[in-house]
Design a protein around this motif. Sequence first.
Motif, PDB file in Angstrom:
ATOM      1  N   ASN A 117       0.841  -1.197   0.000  1.00  0.00           N
ATOM      2  CA  ASN A 117       0.000   0.000   0.000  1.00  0.00           C
ATOM      3  C   ASN A 117       0.878   1.250   0.000  1.00  0.00           C
ATOM      4  O   ASN A 117       1.225   1.774   1.063  1.00  0.00           O
ATOM      5  CB  ASN A 117      -0.933   0.003   1.217  1.00  0.00           C
ATOM      6  N   PRO A 118       1.242   1.754  -1.178  1.00  0.00           N
ATOM      7  CA  PRO A 118       2.100   2.944  -1.247  1.00  0.00           C
ATOM      8  C   PRO A 118       1.473   4.193  -0.631  1.00  0.00           C
ATOM      9  O   PRO A 118       2.177   5.160  -0.349  1.00  0.00           O
ATOM     10  CB  PRO A 118       2.317   3.138  -2.757  1.00  0.00           C
ATOM     11  N   ARG A 119       0.164   4.191  -0.403  1.00  0.00           N
ATOM     12  CA  ARG A 119      -0.525   5.342   0.171  1.00  0.00           C
ATOM     13  C   ARG A 119      -0.562   5.313   1.699  1.00  0.00           C
ATOM     14  O   ARG A 119      -1.063   6.244   2.319  1.00  0.00           O
ATOM     15  CB  ARG A 119      -1.961   5.429  -0.359  1.00  0.00           C
ATOM     16  N   ILE A 120       0.006   4.281   2.299  1.00  0.00           N
ATOM     17  CA  ILE A 120      -0.087   4.147   3.751  1.00  0.00           C
ATOM     18  C   ILE A 120       0.702   5.251   4.456  1.00  0.00           C
ATOM     19  O   ILE A 120       1.801   5.616   4.040  1.00  0.00           O
ATOM     20  CB  ILE A 120       0.402   2.755   4.222  1.00  0.00           C
ATOM     21  N   CYS A 177       2.715  12.635  17.273  1.00  0.00           N
ATOM     22  CA  CYS A 177       2.579  11.640  16.214  1.00  0.00           C
ATOM     23  C   CYS A 177       1.257  11.821  15.478  1.00  0.00           C
ATOM     24  O   CYS A 177       1.207  11.734  14.243  1.00  0.00           O
ATOM     25  CB  CYS A 177       2.681  10.239  16.792  1.00  0.00           C
ATOM     26  N   ALA A 178       0.180  12.083  16.224  1.00  0.00           N
ATOM     27  CA  ALA A 178      -1.123  12.310  15.586  1.00  0.00           C
ATOM     28  C   ALA A 178      -1.067  13.505  14.649  1.00  0.00           C
ATOM     29  O   ALA A 178      -1.593  13.467  13.532  1.00  0.00           O
ATOM     30  CB  ALA A 178      -2.203  12.512  16.650  1.00  0.00           C
ATOM     31  N   MET A 179      -0.413  14.588  15.092  1.00  0.00           N
ATOM     32  CA  MET A 179      -0.294  15.766  14.244  1.00  0.00           C
ATOM     33  C   MET A 179       0.552  15.466  13.007  1.00  0.00           C
ATOM     34  O   MET A 179       0.249  15.928  11.902  1.00  0.00           O
ATOM     35  CB  MET A 179       0.308  16.939  15.026  1.00  0.00           C
ATOM     36  N   GLY A 180       1.601  14.664  13.185  1.00  0.00           N
ATOM     37  CA  GLY A 180       2.426  14.282  12.047  1.00  0.00           C
ATOM     38  C   GLY A 180       1.663  13.441  11.042  1.00  0.00           C
ATOM     39  O   GLY A 180       1.792  13.628   9.821  1.00  0.00           O
ATOM     40  N   ILE A 181       0.844  12.515  11.540  1.00  0.00           N
ATOM     41  CA  ILE A 181       0.043  11.680  10.644  1.00  0.00           C
ATOM     42  C   ILE A 181      -0.968  12.525   9.884  1.00  0.00           C
ATOM     43  O   ILE A 181      -1.159  12.359   8.669  1.00  0.00           O
ATOM     44  CB  ILE A 181      -0.657  10.567  11.446  1.00  0.00           C
ATOM     45  N   GLU A 187      -0.726  15.970   2.991  1.00  0.00           N
ATOM     46  CA  GLU A 187       0.247  15.972   1.892  1.00  0.00           C
ATOM     47  C   GLU A 187      -0.087  14.901   0.875  1.00  0.00           C
ATOM     48  O   GLU A 187       0.129  15.084  -0.330  1.00  0.00           O
ATOM     49  CB  GLU A 187       1.656  15.769   2.454  1.00  0.00           C
ATOM     50  N   ARG A 188      -0.625  13.768   1.343  1.00  0.00           N
ATOM     51  CA  ARG A 188      -0.991  12.678   0.443  1.00  0.00           C
ATOM     52  C   ARG A 188      -2.047  13.108  -0.569  1.00  0.00           C
ATOM     53  O   ARG A 188      -2.089  12.578  -1.689  1.00  0.00           O
ATOM     54  CB  ARG A 188      -1.489  11.481   1.263  1.00  0.00           C
ATOM     55  N   GLU A 189      -2.885  14.057  -0.202  1.00  0.00           N
ATOM     56  CA  GLU A 189      -3.891  14.554  -1.133  1.00  0.00           C
ATOM     57  C   GLU A 189      -3.258  15.233  -2.343  1.00  0.00           C
ATOM     58  O   GLU A 189      -3.859  15.326  -3.401  1.00  0.00           O
ATOM     59  CB  GLU A 189      -4.828  15.527  -0.412  1.00  0.00           C
ATOM     60  N   VAL A 190      -2.016  15.697  -2.198  1.00  0.00           N
ATOM     61  CA  VAL A 190      -1.281  16.338  -3.296  1.00  0.00           C
ATOM     62  C   VAL A 190      -0.434  15.323  -4.054  1.00  0.00           C
ATOM     63  O   VAL A 190      -0.467  15.247  -5.278  1.00  0.00           O
ATOM     64  CB  VAL A 190      -0.386  17.479  -2.764  1.00  0.00           C
ATOM     65  N   SER A 191       0.340  14.522  -3.298  1.00  0.00           N
ATOM     66  CA  SER A 191       1.300  13.612  -3.936  1.00  0.00           C
ATOM     67  C   SER A 191       0.711  12.248  -4.277  1.00  0.00           C
ATOM     68  O   SER A 191       1.229  11.553  -5.147  1.00  0.00           O
ATOM     69  CB  SER A 191       2.501  13.398  -3.005  1.00  0.00           C
ATOM     70  N   GLY A 192      -0.322  11.845  -3.558  1.00  0.00           N
ATOM     71  CA  GLY A 192      -0.880  10.506  -3.745  1.00  0.00           C
ATOM     72  C   GLY A 192      -0.101   9.425  -3.045  1.00  0.00           C
ATOM     73  O   GLY A 192      -0.434   8.240  -3.151  1.00  0.00           O
ATOM     74  N   GLU A 193       0.946   9.788  -2.301  1.00  0.00           N
ATOM     75  CA  GLU A 193       1.793   8.811  -1.632  1.00  0.00           C
ATOM     76  C   GLU A 193       1.776   9.016  -0.128  1.00  0.00           C
ATOM     77  O   GLU A 193       1.673  10.135   0.363  1.00  0.00           O
ATOM     78  CB  GLU A 193       3.236   8.922  -2.125  1.00  0.00           C
ATOM     79  N   GLY A 194       1.917   7.895   0.595  1.00  0.00           N
ATOM     80  CA  GLY A 194       2.057   7.968   2.036  1.00  0.00           C
ATOM     81  C   GLY A 194       3.503   8.210   2.430  1.00  0.00           C
ATOM     82  O   GLY A 194       4.374   8.385   1.581  1.00  0.00           O
ATOM     83  N   GLN A 195       3.753   8.212   3.732  1.00  0.00           N
ATOM     84  CA  GLN A 195       5.120   8.331   4.207  1.00  0.00           C
ATOM     85  C   GLN A 195       5.201   7.872   5.664  1.00  0.00           C
ATOM     86  O   GLN A 195       4.192   7.581   6.298  1.00  0.00           O
ATOM     87  CB  GLN A 195       5.655   9.755   4.051  1.00  0.00           C
ATOM     88  N   TRP A 196       6.432   7.806   6.163  1.00  0.00           N
ATOM     89  CA  TRP A 196       6.695   7.321   7.513  1.00  0.00           C
ATOM     90  C   TRP A 196       6.817   8.512   8.460  1.00  0.00           C
ATOM     91  O   TRP A 196       7.675   9.370   8.287  1.00  0.00           O
ATOM     92  CB  TRP A 196       7.974   6.493   7.506  1.00  0.00           C
ATOM     93  N   VAL A 197       5.956   8.560   9.466  1.00  0.00           N
ATOM     94  CA  VAL A 197       5.981   9.598  10.489  1.00  0.00           C
ATOM     95  C   VAL A 197       6.673   9.031  11.725  1.00  0.00           C
ATOM     96  O   VAL A 197       6.270   7.986  12.232  1.00  0.00           O
ATOM     97  CB  VAL A 197       4.548  10.041  10.848  1.00  0.00           C
ATOM     98  N   GLN A 198       7.696   9.710  12.199  1.00  0.00           N
ATOM     99  CA  GLN A 198       8.452   9.221  13.349  1.00  0.00           C
ATOM    100  C   GLN A 198       8.532  10.297  14.433  1.00  0.00           C
ATOM    101  O   GLN A 198       8.766  11.469  14.136  1.00  0.00           O
ATOM    102  CB  GLN A 198       9.879   8.865  12.938  1.00  0.00           C
ATOM    103  N   THR A 199       8.353   9.890  15.668  1.00  0.00           N
ATOM    104  CA  THR A 199       8.648  10.752  16.800  1.00  0.00           C
ATOM    105  C   THR A 199       9.068   9.870  17.962  1.00  0.00           C
ATOM    106  O   THR A 199       9.025   8.646  17.880  1.00  0.00           O
ATOM    107  CB  THR A 199       7.451  11.648  17.178  1.00  0.00           C
ATOM    108  N   SER A 200       9.490  10.488  19.048  1.00  0.00           N
ATOM    109  CA  SER A 200       9.937   9.743  20.222  1.00  0.00           C
ATOM    110  C   SER A 200       9.604  10.527  21.481  1.00  0.00           C
ATOM    111  O   SER A 200       9.335  11.736  21.428  1.00  0.00           O
ATOM    112  CB  SER A 200      11.451   9.503  20.158  1.00  0.00           C
TER     113      SER A 200
END
Length: 396
Positions: A117-120, A177-181, A187-200
């Motif tokens: 799922n590239p949109r995840i 993390c919620a804000m990052g997601i 952003e996915r609405e523009v690019s059509g792709e998902g990405q990895w959100v990381q925090t600690s």
Amino acid sequence: MAFPRASQALSRFTVLDLTRVRAGPTCARQFADWGANVIKIDALTEDGGEGMGGPRHGADFQNLHRNKRAMSLNLKHPMGVATFMRLAAKADVVIENYRPDVKTKLGIDYEAVRKVNPRIVYGSISGFGQDGPYHKRPGFDQIAQGMGGLMSITGAPGEGPMRVGIPVADLTAGLSCAMGILTALLEREVSGEGQWVQTSLLQAQIFMLDFQAARWLMEKDVAKQAGNNHPTSIPTGVFKTSDGYINIATTGGRIWERFCQVLGATEWIADPDYATAPARSKNRDALNAEINEHTVKKPTEHWVSELNAAGVPCGPIYSIDQMFEDPQVKHLGMAQKVPNDEGRDITLVNQPFTLSRTPSRMAARPPEFGEQTEEILSEFGFTDGEIADLRLHRVV
């Protein structure tokens, strides 16, 4: 009957919640409370253990997992991983807070999920980051409070470091993390792709130092413990009344003058020891002692009324039960009852913001262990035979 959604705001999104304990569930709760289809995946181990990290009907678990459904899944079984991937192929978001290497060992890391799922949008919360010298260390809120600098500025001077009374690193990591997601979904609405959100926990705690961190970075000024005193706006702090304590904040010359007038100490306005902000800072302890001599003569309610009428910021210092009885807190609806069919009286903490058209509500009680397993699998296209086979092999 269709599962009730808490809101329409995020109802188009499906979230797979792999989280445990607090930081991760805090993140997932934001999506559940705003109407996303949040599926809590309960860890089905070989002995059937739930691995919840706390009693399921306890206040903590209930507050973290409302408005979600739950299914059980054994991710240590190859069929369990295959099942998860079928779910992830149709989902929008995955949230996890495993140690950084665990998801890779299980075969459900971001790169693996992205292949189906590239949109995840994949949200990860760890103690110290997904890589770097500390990435394998287990994370814990109080450890992050200490390493993130917070405990060094909390508490009374000379009494040693003090933890904050809530798991602030856990909570802010979850919210970050919620804000990052949400940012990645936009952003996915523009690019059509998902990405990895990381925090600690460590990153979130450092970010929350805010101006105290900036004081060091910009001015090389290391903040120290100030107890109940504000580090820069003086006098601001806790003062004793005849029946308790009160917070008072004077943040400028005009407010300082009005404060002096309410206390009946107008001579302080021209007193060279107190007339200017630098003078009040220099003579903080003496000034606080004199203020206490005045405030202790009358009850908290008197001072709250008089100071607020004069435009001086102040407020009572509540215990938690007193706080929920405050008329403004009741007006804001911060305690909300949760509907359920069992007759249990569940009241939980409400969301801290509102939306005018798509409000949030307590729509559903927290789920029992794996409560909606078959319902969820059916929605994702699993046949009755496939579900029966998964149960036979102790995968669900």
